[in-house]
Design an enzyme around this catalytic site. Structure first.
Site, PDB file in Angstrom:
ATOM      1  N   ASN A   6     -16.009  -9.005  -3.251  1.00 24.37           N
ATOM      2  CA  ASN A   6     -17.036  -8.141  -3.614  1.00 24.37           C
ATOM      3  C   ASN A   6     -18.229  -8.744  -4.549  1.00 24.37           C
ATOM      4  OD1 ASN A   6     -18.108  -6.400  -5.764  1.00 24.37           O
ATOM      5  ND2 ASN A   6     -16.791  -5.267  -5.315  1.00 24.37           N
ATOM      6  N   HIS A   9     -22.147  -8.247  -7.869  1.00 23.94           N
ATOM      7  CA  HIS A   9     -23.035  -9.179  -9.456  1.00 23.94           C
ATOM      8  C   HIS A   9     -24.021  -9.952  -8.639  1.00 23.94           C
ATOM      9  CE1 HIS A   9     -20.122  -7.054 -12.319  1.00 23.94           C
ATOM     10  NE2 HIS A   9     -19.133  -7.739 -11.548  1.00 23.94           N
ATOM     11  N   HIS A  42     -19.775  -1.878  -4.740  1.00 20.24           N
ATOM     12  CA  HIS A  42     -19.306  -0.652  -5.381  1.00 20.24           C
ATOM     13  C   HIS A  42     -20.952  -0.002  -5.915  1.00 20.24           C
ATOM     14  CE1 HIS A  42     -16.782   1.102  -9.517  1.00 20.24           C
ATOM     15  NE2 HIS A  42     -17.565   1.764  -9.100  1.00 20.24           N
ATOM     16  N   ARG A  44     -22.940   2.644  -7.790  1.00 18.43           N
ATOM     17  CA  ARG A  44     -21.977   3.693  -8.973  1.00 18.43           C
ATOM     18  C   ARG A  44     -22.926   4.431  -8.805  1.00 18.43           C
ATOM     19  NH1 ARG A  44     -18.371   1.116 -12.507  1.00 18.43           N
ATOM     20  NH2 ARG A  44     -19.231   1.947 -14.175  1.00 18.43           N
ATOM     21  N   ARG A  48     -26.237   0.411 -11.352  1.00 13.34           N
ATOM     22  CA  ARG A  48     -26.116  -0.333 -12.336  1.00 13.34           C
ATOM     23  C   ARG A  48     -25.967  -1.977 -11.827  1.00 13.34           C
ATOM     24  NH1 ARG A  48     -20.502  -1.220 -15.256  1.00 13.34           N
ATOM     25  NH2 ARG A  48     -21.260   1.190 -16.269  1.00 13.34           N
ATOM     26  N   GLU A  69     -16.983   0.707  -2.586  1.00 10.09           N
ATOM     27  CA  GLU A  69     -16.486   1.917  -3.553  1.00 10.09           C
ATOM     28  C   GLU A  69     -16.888   2.988  -4.042  1.00 10.09           C
ATOM     29  OE1 GLU A  69     -15.579  -1.323  -5.982  1.00 10.09           O
ATOM     30  OE2 GLU A  69     -13.986  -2.004  -4.604  1.00 10.09           O
ATOM     31  N   THR A 100     -14.697  -1.567 -13.540  1.00 17.71           N
ATOM     32  CA  THR A 100     -13.901  -0.316 -12.971  1.00 17.71           C
ATOM     33  C   THR A 100     -12.232  -0.518 -14.603  1.00 17.71           C
ATOM     34  OG1 THR A 100     -14.524  -0.201 -11.181  1.00 17.71           O
ATOM     35  CG2 THR A 100     -12.564   1.350 -11.713  1.00 17.71           C
ATOM     36  N   GLU A 150      -4.966   0.987  -2.669  1.00 16.76           N
ATOM     37  CA  GLU A 150      -5.090  -0.907  -3.031  1.00 16.76           C
ATOM     38  C   GLU A 150      -4.733  -0.390  -5.319  1.00 16.76           C
ATOM     39  OE1 GLU A 150      -9.155  -2.245  -2.880  1.00 16.76           O
ATOM     40  OE2 GLU A 150      -9.601  -2.873  -4.889  1.00 16.76           O
ATOM     41  N   HIS A 190      -8.716  -7.019  -8.666  1.00 15.00           N
ATOM     42  CA  HIS A 190      -9.400  -6.365  -9.688  1.00 15.00           C
ATOM     43  C   HIS A 190      -8.748  -7.874 -10.577  1.00 15.00           C
ATOM     44  CE1 HIS A 190     -11.308  -4.984 -13.399  1.00 15.00           C
ATOM     45  NE2 HIS A 190     -11.852  -4.382 -12.593  1.00 15.00           N
ATOM     46  N   GLY A 191     -10.086  -8.402 -11.066  1.00 16.29           N
ATOM     47  CA  GLY A 191      -9.291  -9.264 -12.015  1.00 16.29           C
ATOM     48  C   GLY A 191      -8.700 -10.897 -11.510  1.00 16.29           C
ATOM     49  N   GLY A 212     -14.348  -9.982  -6.595  1.00 18.02           N
ATOM     50  CA  GLY A 212     -16.140 -10.266  -6.909  1.00 18.02           C
ATOM     51  C   GLY A 212     -15.721 -11.104  -7.933  1.00 18.02           C
TER      52      GLY A 212
HETATM   53  N1  PXP Z   1     -11.331  -3.604  -6.296  1.00 22.70           N
HETATM   54  C1  PXP Z   1     -11.933  -2.405  -6.751  1.00 22.70           C
HETATM   55  C2  PXP Z   1     -11.834  -1.019  -6.577  1.00 22.70           C
HETATM   56  C3  PXP Z   1     -12.873  -3.528  -8.001  1.00 22.70           C
HETATM   57  O1  PXP Z   1     -13.527  -1.021  -7.968  1.00 22.70           O
HETATM   58  C4  PXP Z   1     -13.524  -4.179  -8.161  1.00 22.70           C
HETATM   59  C5  PXP Z   1     -14.519  -4.261  -9.567  1.00 22.70           C
HETATM   60  O2  PXP Z   1     -15.683  -3.592  -9.434  1.00 22.70           O
HETATM   61  C6  PXP Z   1     -12.708  -5.176  -7.383  1.00 22.70           C
HETATM   62  C7  PXP Z   1     -11.646  -5.034  -7.136  1.00 22.70           C
HETATM   63  C8  PXP Z   1     -13.200  -6.798  -7.529  1.00 22.70           C
HETATM   64  O3  PXP Z   1     -13.352  -7.104  -8.757  1.00 22.70           O
HETATM   65  P1  PXP Z   1     -13.429  -8.650  -9.427  1.00 22.70           P
HETATM   66  O4  PXP Z   1     -14.681  -8.223  -9.466  1.00 22.70           O
HETATM   67  O5  PXP Z   1     -12.638  -8.623 -11.171  1.00 22.70           O
HETATM   68  O6  PXP Z   1     -12.614  -9.505  -8.542  1.00 22.70           O
END
Ligand code: PXP
Length: 236
Positions: A6, A9, A42, A44, A48, A69, A100, A150, A190-191, A212
């Site tokens: 991702n 950033h 993503h 948004r 942003r 996304e 998210t 996911e 995520h995370g 990401g």
């Molecule tokens: N998957 C989804 C659906 C997300 O919304 C995000 C964050 O945008 C990620 C994965 C990646 O998360 P992270 O940036 O915490 O690795």
């Protein structure tokens, strides 16, 4: 397991000065050259980080897969049907959130989600729903016509190294199993970071991890190519 990077950033940093550096497109190309299997962005509602032009340019240039996304809104559906990314991951979105925060509410909006997914699938886009590891949501995702779920790994990532790690990890295992039994393919994200990602190997049949923040953060010190390769070596 496959790795989707991702790159939102990179756009966050670019937008801080309103210019063109660092280039989101170059970031995607470096991730691909480093061996990742897909690029995730993503778009948004408040734009942003990633902007419409970024998605359009990426879709024409990248050689792996573009995973867009987006929230389940008419505007995003229109954009997806116009740009035709390889995959769409439908996520919940709240304007004030930093990232998210939760999973998508599918069970109580089944008809709406079916209607939202159908034209995307018919256009050849592989649709995934970003949900918490919750049985009710998984059953609804299968009924709504998604090909993938996911699983939101945020709670596991937060719990990692703490006393509720096992509980959160077991929720992911059980959710993945149920999803697969219903014919869904399962991604996760995520995370996830370089410390906590190893347990994803213990979840049978995960297809792809979308990561990401930890990769882009490491890239500040190691460069993006090395950061992607380091993650790949942990999940391959
Ligand atoms: N998957 C989804 C659906 C997300 O919304 C995000 C964050 O945008 C990620 C994965 C990646 O998360 P992270 O940036 O915490 O690795």
């Amino acid at each position: 397991m496959l790795l989707g990077v991702n790159i939102d950033h990179v756009a966050t940093l670019r937008n801080a000065r309103g210019g063109i550096e660092p280039s989101v497109l170059n970031a995607a190309l470096i991730c691909e050259k480093s061996g990742c299997h897909g690029i995730t962005t993503h778009l948004r509602e408040d734009r942003r980080h990633i902007k419409d032009e970024d998605v359009r340019t990426l879709s024409g240039i990248i050689k792996t897969r573009l995973n867009l996304e987006m929230a389940a809104t008419e505007e995003m559906q229109r954009i997806a049907l116009d740009i035709l990314p390889d995959c769409c991951c439908i996520v919940p979105e709240r304007r004030q959130e930093v990232t998210t925060e939760g999973g998508l509410e599918v069970a109580s909006r089944l008809n709406m989600m079916k209607k939202f997914i159908k034209p995307l699938s018919e256009a050849g886009i592989v649709v995934s729903l970003f949900i918490t590891p919750d049985h009710e949501q998984i059953e609804a995702a299968a009924e709504a016509g998604a090909k993938f779920v996911e699983l939101h790994t945020g709670a596991y990532s937060e719990a990692y190294g703490k006393k509720n790690e096992e509980y959160e990890f077991n929720r992911l295992c059980s959710a993945a199993k149920l999803a697969q039994s219903l014919g869904l393919k399962v991604n996760a994200g995520h995370g996830l970071n370089y410390e906590n990602v190893h347990r994803m190997h213990q979840i049978d049949g995960l297809v792809e991890l979308n990561i990401g923040h930890s990769i882009i953060s490491r890239a500040v010190f190691t460069g993006l190519e090395q950061a992607v390769k380091d993650m790949l070596s942990l999940i391959a």
